[in-house]
Design a protein around this motif. Structure first.
Motif, mmCIF file in Angstrom:
data_model
loop_
_atom_site.group_PDB
_atom_site.id
_atom_site.type_symbol
_atom_site.label_atom_id
_atom_site.label_comp_id
_atom_site.label_asym_id
_atom_site.label_seq_id
_atom_site.Cartn_x
_atom_site.Cartn_y
_atom_site.Cartn_z
ATOM 1 N N UNK A 213 1.211 6.204 11.701
ATOM 2 C CA UNK A 213 0.968 7.272 12.489
ATOM 3 C C UNK A 213 -0.417 7.771 12.693
ATOM 4 N N UNK A 214 -1.044 7.840 11.137
ATOM 5 C CA UNK A 214 -2.171 8.467 11.191
ATOM 6 C C UNK A 214 -3.380 7.445 11.950
ATOM 7 N N UNK A 215 -2.988 6.216 11.769
ATOM 8 C CA UNK A 215 -3.755 5.027 12.284
ATOM 9 C C UNK A 215 -3.822 5.239 13.901
ATOM 10 N N UNK B 55 7.206 0.918 17.680
ATOM 11 C CA UNK B 55 6.667 2.168 18.150
ATOM 12 C C UNK B 55 7.061 3.180 17.248
ATOM 13 N N UNK B 56 8.531 2.697 16.849
ATOM 14 C CA UNK B 56 9.307 3.921 16.004
ATOM 15 C C UNK B 56 8.559 4.036 14.538
ATOM 16 N N UNK B 57 7.887 3.014 14.298
ATOM 17 C CA UNK B 57 6.884 3.268 13.015
ATOM 18 C C UNK B 57 5.978 4.257 13.113
ATOM 19 N N UNK B 58 5.610 4.498 14.296
ATOM 20 C CA UNK B 58 4.354 5.395 14.499
ATOM 21 C C UNK B 58 4.766 6.984 14.417
ATOM 22 N N UNK C 260 0.942 -1.367 0.054
ATOM 23 C CA UNK C 260 0.074 -0.040 0.189
ATOM 24 C C UNK C 260 0.795 1.225 -0.122
ATOM 25 N N UNK C 261 1.957 1.140 0.795
ATOM 26 C CA UNK C 261 2.809 2.311 0.786
ATOM 27 C C UNK C 261 3.526 2.566 -0.708
ATOM 28 N N UNK C 262 3.947 1.350 -1.271
ATOM 29 C CA UNK C 262 4.354 1.528 -2.406
ATOM 30 C C UNK C 262 3.595 2.121 -3.724
ATOM 31 N N UNK C 263 2.256 1.803 -3.446
ATOM 32 C CA UNK C 263 1.165 2.378 -4.365
ATOM 33 C C UNK C 263 1.156 3.689 -3.958
ATOM 34 N N UNK C 264 1.287 4.380 -2.922
ATOM 35 C CA UNK C 264 0.875 5.762 -2.393
ATOM 36 C C UNK C 264 2.405 6.438 -2.756
ATOM 37 N N UNK D 21 9.023 5.617 4.720
ATOM 38 C CA UNK D 21 8.608 6.801 5.384
ATOM 39 C C UNK D 21 6.889 6.664 5.268
ATOM 40 N N UNK D 22 6.458 6.561 4.094
ATOM 41 C CA UNK D 22 4.870 6.426 3.649
ATOM 42 C C UNK D 22 4.175 5.643 4.608
ATOM 43 N N UNK D 23 4.884 4.389 4.603
ATOM 44 C CA UNK D 23 4.188 3.272 5.847
ATOM 45 C C UNK D 23 4.170 3.788 7.207
#
Length: 883
Positions: A100-102, A115-118, A7-11, A93-95
């Protein structure tokens, strides 16, 4: 999980942008000055006993980190790895942003989520349109290629609905329809996205493990080192790879005087001096850039303005001049002599005062320390320029980097040990060594990287500028793409540097020896050279056409090619003793504008004249040629001078006076009717505009030698009553020019129209009847009222509409370059009317009063648009009783 990354790749395809982080660093200069040695020192490889000479061009593959330069870091970065990391960084970065938005919306985070991914890293910023940007974006960054993409956008909702199956299972052929319960027809599109994603994703786990330790790679800008062979015969091959958006490092040998002959590797002097070689390099390099851009950089707290392209001057062989003050004096003297010889280029040159010691036998601590200091100093100069270059301020769509990684991942740069071409195939994706624009489009559609045609061309131009591909613009190979530059350069080397020791065929060996003596190469030599690459028919046809378009070869009628650049020995000099000769006529440019005409321009002119004069008998010599036009009784001689082409004719000098008189009369008639010098001027102007677009507005002019001061003077200052009496522009004295008489400038039809061409018009104006060439090359007579009137006053909306899509043909007959035509198209895509207006306005701004009604009529008729001229009363139609 895998679905997240997909999904991040598509974005990233939808709205990801990246810095323009790659630039070519070109090492240029005469042969045997140490360019390859500097590269070895600069990339920490050390110096061997002997560095092999560079042949043609070496795309070294060396990638320099321009921000984090470390003399002790001996890692050489791989371009494929760097490109891939930049794309994967964007996906990561997009992922993180999505997670983070979620998290902010209190949605469940997948089990085991770090948690670093948020949160996103500092180097990722949201732009005004909420797209994610790699690296901090400067205020003056320009976004290019940002066209909307319905073909990609249509997939966004479907991607969001992927269920929790693993991506590997979901993307199988049998299960793709499960991804799209609402629209099964989108399965094919998602499979296309997956093709490329799978290429990247297989390296993703390993990349994530090392990502934090290698942040500097993703955040840096990179310089790609190219080493240009210095031998004169190679320079004809350099033109396709020149770019104003590169940094050039001009290298010279500080142990040699600038006016001395260049010393070859075998210790023998070349037949040209360092100053001549430097002029070749600078004129070809600076002239190849059509823009007038400047950049202001700060060195030692002082702002300095430079014109593009940037030329950094450095020296080698410092070990041969022991005294430091003497080294500095020689460096400054070399720079001063260069600027005096080529004054119009001084604003391009950055004098670094860097002097490398390239002695491979000296590895003492002091020498190593000095080398490191020179490397760091050169790196800082490069980095300073890169930070402020407009090209490096661009923000580009991430899909452009994705396409570049795709080309590399599929092995397009591959080459086996025999030098044979290897087209890349990976995951069902095939990349050819050469691809048409349509094939590139189909590839982009297949992997869902296609937006629209304009964006695709922008992408290819960008990849061309960064040295990833060769995007051809010449007529005949227009919009063909060479995806494998290593393969192309190897073919260039095989043809030009044919190794006699490896040739088994006695016939081919003999033919190549003859080519070095005559400048004519047999087709057998070319066929032998390219045979090792196992070219298919399409590739071979393209290669031969490309070589012809860049004047590397010029086909002849007898299964030979003209290759004048192979004549490199002064022993091949023209001898016209025993002939009666005309005075020399010079065709060239103001030395304050074009101080030097490169050999490549002369070689192109020889080929162009050969084609223009219908493949006549021609003899080639070192920097000169002798043509015998069909049905003529004389030779036309071309000779390259510093900033002009000298033209002369010669004919048989017989003891029989009657025969001599008959020959002279035939020669005079031929010169007066065929005007060969005018054809040469037209061709020279066209070639300069095409190959040196920097000087596209420069006007070629005729000059003769003043008999008083013996300096060249233009022939524009005629005495009032005598067309061959000239006032010298240097000494202001009047002299009678034999050259003008020889070349028939004294003919009445060259000063005013002859009486049988002039007819009085009913209103008292003058109608002139002239011969012009139509679209088929046939001479036709047309009558023009007031032919010297300005064409601008006759242009109207009606004319623009009638010319329509034929404006490009008209532009070419006005000798407007393909580069200018392309710019006009880019400024007004799809609008033929406005493109026509811009083209004619630009031509008028360039020519001014020289853009006459006669010039417009000639171009319209030559373009097959005579009806346009007649309907708009540019041509007087016969049998008209009232006007």
């Amino acid at each position: 999980d895998e679905k997240e990354y997909f999904k991040a790749y598509h974005q990233a395809l939808l709205d990801g942008k990246c810095h323009s982080d790659f630039i070519r660093i070109m090492m240029i200069g005469p042969e045997n000055v140490g360019k390859s040695s500097v590269i070895k020192i600069f990339t920490h490889q050390g110096l061997g006993e002997l560095v092999d000479p560079t042949q043609v061009i070496d795309n070294t593959g060396e990638i320099l980190d321009l921000k984090a330069y470390n003399m002790w870091n001996r890692e050489v970065y791989d371009i494929q790895d760097v490109l891939k990391r930049k794309v994967l960084l964007l996906i990561e970065a997009i992922r993180k942003k999505q997670n983070s938005l979620r998290y902010q919306q209190h949605e469940p985070v997948p089990a085991g989520q770090d948690m670093d991914d948020l949160t996103t890293d500092d180097q990722f910023t949201n732009t005004a349109d909420d797209t994610l940007q790699i690296s901090p974006k400067s205020d003056n960054m320009e976004t290019i290629g940002a066209h909307s993409s319905s073909s990609i956008q249509d997939l966004s909702d479907n991607i969001s609905n992927i269920d929790q199956q693993t991506l590997a299972d979901t993307l199988t052929k049998d299960n793709t329809d499960l991804l799209f319960e609402s629209d099964p027809n989108q399965a094919e599109s998602i499979t296309g996205l997956a093709k490329y994603f799978n290429i990247l994703f297989k390296d993703y786990p390993q990349y994530r493990l090392t990502m934090k330790d290698n942040k500097h790679i993703e955040n840096s800008q990179f310089g790609k080192l190219w080493d240009f062979g210095g031998q004169a015969m190679y320079q004809i091959t350099h033109h396709p790879f020149m770019s104003g958006n590169s940094i050039y490092i001009l290298v010279f040998n500080i142990a040699q005087d600038i006016h001395q002959p260049v010393m070859k590797r075998d210790g023998q002097p070349a037949n040209y001096t360092y100053i001549q070689s430097m002029a070749e390099w600078l004129t070809s390099t600076i002239g190849s850039y059509s823009g007038n851009d400047h950049v202001t950089v700060n060195f030692d707290g002082v702002d300095q303005d430079y014109s593009l392209p940037i030329i950094i001057l450095i020296a080698t062989h410092g070990d041969q001049v022991q005294n430091k003050d003497e080294r500095k004096r020689r460096f400054d003297q070399f720079e001063q002599s260069l600027v005096e010889y080529l004054p119009s280029f001084k604003n391009h040159i950055c004098s670094s005062r860097i002097i490398f010691d390239c002695n491979p036998n000296d590895t003492s601590d002091n020498v190593e320390s000095e080398r490191q200091r020179c490397c760091l100093q050169l790196h800082n100069i490069i980095k300073t320029f890169v930070n402020d270059l407009p090209f490096m301020q661009l923000s580009i769509p991430s899909r452009w980097y994705i396409m570049a990684t795709l080309l590399h991942s599929c092995g397009s740069s591959g080459e086996n040990s025999k030098g044979e071409s290897t087209n890349g195939i990976n995951n069902g994706i095939k990349i050819g060594n050469v691809m048409s624009l349509q094939e590139i489009k189909e590839l982009a559609l297949d992997v869902k990287l296609y937006e629209n045609d304009d964006s695709m061309r922008d992408m290819l131009l960008y990849l061309h500028e960064t040295g990833e591909i060769l995007f051809c613009q010449h007529e005949g190979i227009q919009e063909m793409v060479v995806c494998n530059l290593v393969w192309l350069l190897n073919i260039f080397r095989a043809i030009i540097v044919l190794d006699l020791d490896d040739i088994k065929s006695a016939t081919v060996k003999h033919d190549y020896v003859i080519a070095r003596k005559t400048g004519k190469m047999s087709c057998k030599c070319v066929d032998y050279a390219v045979a090792q690459f196992n070219l298919n028919e399409t590739e071979k046809k393209f290669i031969l056409k490309l070589l012809e378009c860049y004047d590397i070869i010029c086909p002849m009628e007898d299964n030979q090619y003209l290759v004048p650049y192979l004549l490199q020995t002064a022993s091949h000099q023209l001898d016209i003793s025993g002939y009666q000769t005309s005075e020399w006529l010079y065709i060239g440019y103001d030395e304050d504008i074009i101080s030097y005409i490169p050999d490549g321009i002369y070689h192109s002119l020889v080929s162009a004249c050969y084609k223009k004069w219908d493949y006549p008998h021609v003899e080639l010599y070192y920097r000169s040629a002798k043509f015998c036009l069909r049905d003529d009784h004389h030779y036309i001689i071309l000779k390259k001078e510093r900033s002009s082409i000298a033209v002369q004719y010669c004919y048989q000098n017989d003891e029989d006076n009657e025969l001599t008189k008959w020959i002279i009369s035939k020669v005079e008639i031929s010169i007066a009717e065929k005007r060969p010098h005018e054809a040469i001027e037209d061709l020279l102007s066209l070639i300069v505009r095409e190959r040196l677009p920097k000087f596209k507005r420069a006007e070629a002019a005729y000059s003769v030698e003043c008999t008083l001061c013996h300096k060249p003077t233009t022939i524009t200052s005629h005495a009032p009553t005598n067309p061959v009496l000239i006032q010298c522009t240097k000494c202001n004295g009047f002299f009678k020019s034999q050259s003008l008489q020889d070349w028939k400038f004294d003919s009445q039809d060259r000063v005013i129209a002859t009486q049988d061409q002039i007819q009085p018009h009913a209103n008292g104006n003058i109608v002139k009847t002239v011969d012009v060439c139509d679209a088929k090359g046939q001479l036709v007579k047309v009558s023009i009222l007031n032919p010297s009137a300005s064409a601008q006053s006759y242009l109207s909306d009606k004319i623009y509409d009638q010319i329509g899509c034929d404006w490009k043909r008209l532009a070419r007959n006005l000798r407007i370059s393909n580069t200018e035509i392309k710019t006009i198209v880019g400024n007004n895509p799809g609008d033929n009317n406005q493109q026509c207006i811009d083209m004619l306005d630009s031509y008028y701004n360039c020519k001014g009063s020289n853009f006459t009604k006669l010039v417009l009529v000639e171009a319209l008729v030559a373009s097959g648009l005579r009806s346009v001229a007649e309907e708009n009363h540019l041509i007087e139609i016969e049998d008209t009783t009232n006007d």
